[in-house]
Design an enzyme around this catalytic site. Structure first.
Site, PDB file in Angstrom:
ATOM      1  N   TYR A 144       0.849  -1.196   0.000  1.00 57.95           N
ATOM      2  CA  TYR A 144       0.000   0.000   0.000  1.00 57.95           C
ATOM      3  C   TYR A 144       0.884   1.245   0.000  1.00 57.95           C
ATOM      4  O   TYR A 144       0.756   2.125  -0.867  1.00 57.95           O
ATOM      5  CB  TYR A 144      -0.916  -0.047   1.234  1.00 57.95           C
ATOM      6  CG  TYR A 144      -1.603   1.256   1.570  1.00 57.95           C
ATOM      7  CD1 TYR A 144      -2.712   1.688   0.845  1.00 57.95           C
ATOM      8  CD2 TYR A 144      -1.157   2.053   2.632  1.00 57.95           C
ATOM      9  CE1 TYR A 144      -3.348   2.889   1.160  1.00 57.95           C
ATOM     10  CE2 TYR A 144      -1.792   3.241   2.950  1.00 57.95           C
ATOM     11  CZ  TYR A 144      -2.878   3.659   2.215  1.00 57.95           C
ATOM     12  OH  TYR A 144      -3.500   4.844   2.534  1.00 57.95           O
ATOM     13  N   LYS A 148       1.472   4.142  -2.765  1.00 57.49           N
ATOM     14  CA  LYS A 148       1.053   5.522  -2.443  1.00 57.49           C
ATOM     15  C   LYS A 148       2.208   6.495  -2.745  1.00 57.49           C
ATOM     16  O   LYS A 148       1.979   7.626  -3.156  1.00 57.49           O
ATOM     17  CB  LYS A 148       0.626   5.668  -0.981  1.00 57.49           C
ATOM     18  CG  LYS A 148      -0.667   4.995  -0.579  1.00 57.49           C
ATOM     19  CD  LYS A 148      -1.914   5.514  -1.264  1.00 57.49           C
ATOM     20  CE  LYS A 148      -2.459   6.803  -0.740  1.00 57.49           C
ATOM     21  NZ  LYS A 148      -3.755   7.174  -1.376  1.00 57.49           N
TER      22      LYS A 148
HETATM   23  N1  LIG Z   1      -8.192   5.866   6.433  1.00 57.04           N
HETATM   24  C1  LIG Z   1      -7.001   6.355   6.776  1.00 57.04           C
HETATM   25  O1  LIG Z   1      -6.607   6.336   7.958  1.00 57.04           O
HETATM   26  C2  LIG Z   1      -6.125   6.979   5.738  1.00 57.04           C
HETATM   27  C3  LIG Z   1      -6.498   7.014   4.401  1.00 57.04           C
HETATM   28  N2  LIG Z   1      -5.680   7.618   3.465  1.00 57.04           N
HETATM   29  C4  LIG Z   1      -6.093   7.683   2.070  1.00 57.04           C
HETATM   30  O2  LIG Z   1      -7.371   8.276   2.015  1.00 57.04           O
HETATM   31  C5  LIG Z   1      -8.093   7.784   0.884  1.00 57.04           C
HETATM   32  C6  LIG Z   1      -9.480   7.367   1.318  1.00 57.04           C
HETATM   33  O3  LIG Z   1      -9.373   6.355   2.283  1.00 57.04           O
HETATM   34  P1  LIG Z   1     -10.637   5.758   3.028  1.00 57.04           P
HETATM   35  O4  LIG Z   1     -11.805   6.640   2.823  1.00 57.04           O
HETATM   36  O5  LIG Z   1     -10.190   5.408   4.380  1.00 57.04           O
HETATM   37  O6  LIG Z   1     -10.816   4.401   2.210  1.00 57.04           O
HETATM   38  P2  LIG Z   1     -12.138   3.684   1.687  1.00 57.04           P
HETATM   39  O7  LIG Z   1     -11.749   2.285   1.364  1.00 57.04           O
HETATM   40  O8  LIG Z   1     -13.272   3.885   2.616  1.00 57.04           O
HETATM   41  O9  LIG Z   1     -12.454   4.469   0.337  1.00 57.04           O
HETATM   42  C7  LIG Z   1     -11.781   4.235  -0.868  1.00 57.04           C
HETATM   43  C8  LIG Z   1     -12.801   4.227  -2.010  1.00 57.04           C
HETATM   44  O10 LIG Z   1     -12.087   4.003  -3.231  1.00 57.04           O
HETATM   45  C9  LIG Z   1     -12.918   3.182  -4.048  1.00 57.04           C
HETATM   46  N3  LIG Z   1     -12.096   2.496  -5.029  1.00 57.04           N
HETATM   47  C10 LIG Z   1     -11.157   1.533  -4.791  1.00 57.04           C
HETATM   48  N4  LIG Z   1     -10.670   1.078  -5.953  1.00 57.04           N
HETATM   49  C11 LIG Z   1     -11.285   1.772  -6.942  1.00 57.04           C
HETATM   50  C12 LIG Z   1     -11.220   1.721  -8.364  1.00 57.04           C
HETATM   51  N5  LIG Z   1     -10.411   0.864  -9.007  1.00 57.04           N
HETATM   52  N6  LIG Z   1     -11.992   2.569  -9.067  1.00 57.04           N
HETATM   53  C13 LIG Z   1     -12.840   3.420  -8.438  1.00 57.04           C
HETATM   54  N7  LIG Z   1     -12.972   3.484  -7.092  1.00 57.04           N
HETATM   55  C14 LIG Z   1     -12.200   2.673  -6.364  1.00 57.04           C
HETATM   56  C15 LIG Z   1     -13.554   2.214  -3.070  1.00 57.04           C
HETATM   57  O11 LIG Z   1     -14.722   1.604  -3.618  1.00 57.04           O
HETATM   58  C16 LIG Z   1     -13.850   3.121  -1.888  1.00 57.04           C
HETATM   59  O12 LIG Z   1     -15.147   3.649  -1.955  1.00 57.04           O
HETATM   60  C17 LIG Z   1      -7.242   6.664   0.287  1.00 57.04           C
HETATM   61  O13 LIG Z   1      -6.534   7.167  -0.816  1.00 57.04           O
HETATM   62  C18 LIG Z   1      -6.269   6.325   1.395  1.00 57.04           C
HETATM   63  O14 LIG Z   1      -5.043   5.874   0.864  1.00 57.04           O
HETATM   64  C19 LIG Z   1      -4.498   8.204   3.837  1.00 57.04           C
HETATM   65  C20 LIG Z   1      -4.100   8.193   5.138  1.00 57.04           C
HETATM   66  C21 LIG Z   1      -4.865   7.583   6.189  1.00 57.04           C
END
Ligand SMILES: NC(=O)C1=CN([C@@H]2O[C@H](COP(=O)(O)OP(=O)(O)OC[C@H]3O[C@@H](n4cnc5c(N)ncnc54)[C@H](O)[C@@H]3O)[C@@H](O)[C@H]2O)C=CC1
Ligand SMILES: CC(C)=CCC[C@@H](C)[C@H]1CC[C@H]2C3=C(CC[C@]12C)[C@@]1(C)CCC(=O)C[C@@H]1CC3
Length: 345
Positions: A144, A148
């Site tokens: 991951y 990133k």
């Molecule tokens: N949750 C955390 O603590 C942290 C999250 N992030 C980043 O924040 C962002 C959002 O994370 P979250 O909301 O926690 O994750 P999440 O898993 O809830 O949301 C990610 C979304 O991306 C969509 N997705 C995945 N693959 C896809 C594809 N091929 N095409 C279209 N949509 C796709 C998923 O369906 C999901 O709705 C991510 O980029 C993550 O790397 C960064 C630091 C910390």
């Protein structure tokens, strides 16, 4: 030839808008008068006035349909860190992000805000008050993080004031809040299985946990301050609660708030890390015949036992960022929202 709709500055798209962070972002954008399109592989909810486009971000034609008339794109899609599928991370975070960049440029999008991660500089050892100029991790802790890093590089390098395509990356850390599918559910599941008895290390390692609304605030400020002459162009910004907390205090506050006992027995960090490594190698060795998902992975042990907190001085200076919700209020609102995960009396 297809006619191109002229981009409007209040028209934006959220790629990954069905996810935890994405949905908060969409809700806040709608409240602020933006017209929002969501692009995601799944549709998780409905909001009046929000258009949903279901598709894979690796599919440029599907993206182009969603980006018509859009001037601002938020890209917060990624496979979940726990999925441990190298090929999928590569396909979505690297190849997919390249496709998103191409589609944005073809559709005439002017600004893109990427949700990166503070862990792009984390190698499993202490980071205290880390600034954005720390080098990218040479040995990222998992696939991951590895992807990133490459994703952030691609997006920041695509920033081109002459072509009128501006980019910025937000690096949040430890996002939490109501509806989070990861942090609280993993914690409660671990407690229910009787595995939350131990503190790894001395319990004094400081970590950033960031309330989701503060992360959204950072994204919107970045989008609104991103202009050709602004210092934000092509840069990365840490967005945190700016209140580092002992990892084990945070875990204990959530557990106690939900009626579970806090961990109290101490285990030496190095010992647990070595055991997690051995277990991990065993899991890899057995993978062809047995699929196991251990709670204690080396990555999780490192996150639980080292310092990892970051300075958001650059975001304060360049975009006037200040967290809107304190850690105390964020934890209280989160605990309240997980009534269904409370320990049965
Ligand atoms: N949750 C955390 O603590 C942290 C999250 N992030 C980043 O924040 C962002 C959002 O994370 P979250 O909301 O926690 O994750 P999440 O898993 O809830 O949301 C990610 C979304 O991306 C969509 N997705 C995945 N693959 C896809 C594809 N091929 N095409 C279209 N949509 C796709 C998923 O369906 C999901 O709705 C991510 O980029 C993550 O790397 C960064 C630091 C910390
Ligand atoms: C600040 C930051 C990057 C948080 C990341 C969130 C998750 C990685 C954590 C959410 C629940 C945590 C957790 C553990 C490790 C890190 C998390 C998965 C343990 C597995 C650590 C070892 C234990 O004793 C049990 C913990 C359960 C909760």
């Amino acid at each position: 030839m297809a006619t191109r709709i002229r981009p409007s500055s209040k028209r934006c798209a959220v790629i990954g808008g069905s996810g935890f962070l994405g949905r908060y972002l969409v809700e806040q954008l709608v409240d602020r008068g933006y017209s929002v399109s969501v692009f995601d592989i799944r549709q998780g909810y409905e909001i009046p006035g929000v258009t949903f486009h279901q598709g894979d971000l690796c599919d440029k034609q599907a993206l182009l349909a969603a980006l018509q008339g859009v001037s601002l794109v938020f890209h917060c899609a990624s496979p979940a860190p726990s999925c441990d599928d190298r090929a999928l991370f590569h396909r979505v975070n690297i190849d997919g992000t390249q496709t998103v960049l191409k589609a944005c440029q073809e559709a005439g999008v002017q600004k893109m805000v990427l949700t990166s991660s503070a862990s792009v500089v984390y190698e499993g050892t202490d980071i205290k008050d880390g600034k954005e100029d720390l080098p990218y991790a040479k040995k990222p802790i998992d696939y991951y993080t590895e992807t990133k890093i490459q994703q952030e590089r691609l997006v920041l390098e695509a920033c081109d004031t002459e072509k009128g395509f501006l980019t910025v990356a937000i690096r949040p850390h430890g996002i939490f809040g109501p509806r989070d599918p990861q942090l609280v559910p993993i914690l409660v599941d671990t407690a229910r299985r009787g595995k939350m008895k131990f503190i790894i290390g001395d319990g004094k390692n400081l970590v950033d946990f960031t309330f989701v609304e503060n992360v959204v605030h950072g994204h919107i400020l970045a989008a609104e301050r991103l202009r050709p002459e602004s210092p934000l162009c092509g840069k990365a910004y840490h967005i945190t609660n700016d209140e580092p907390v002992y990892f084990w205090d945070f875990m204990s506050q959530v557990l106690v708030g939900l009626g579970y006992d806090p961990p109290k027995y101490r285990l030496p960090y190095q010992l647990v890390y070595v055991l997690a490594m051995v277990l991990w190698l065993l899991v890899l060795f057995l993978r062809p015949v047995l699929q196991l998902r251990p709670t204690f992975t080396p990555m999780r042990v490192a996150l639980a036992g080292t310092h990892h907190f970051y300075s958001c001085a650059r975001a304060k200076q360049d975009m006037g960022y200040q967290p809107l919700v304190s850690l105390k209020d964020g934890i209280a609102r989160t605990v309240e929202s997980y009534a269904h995960l409370r320990k049965a009396a």
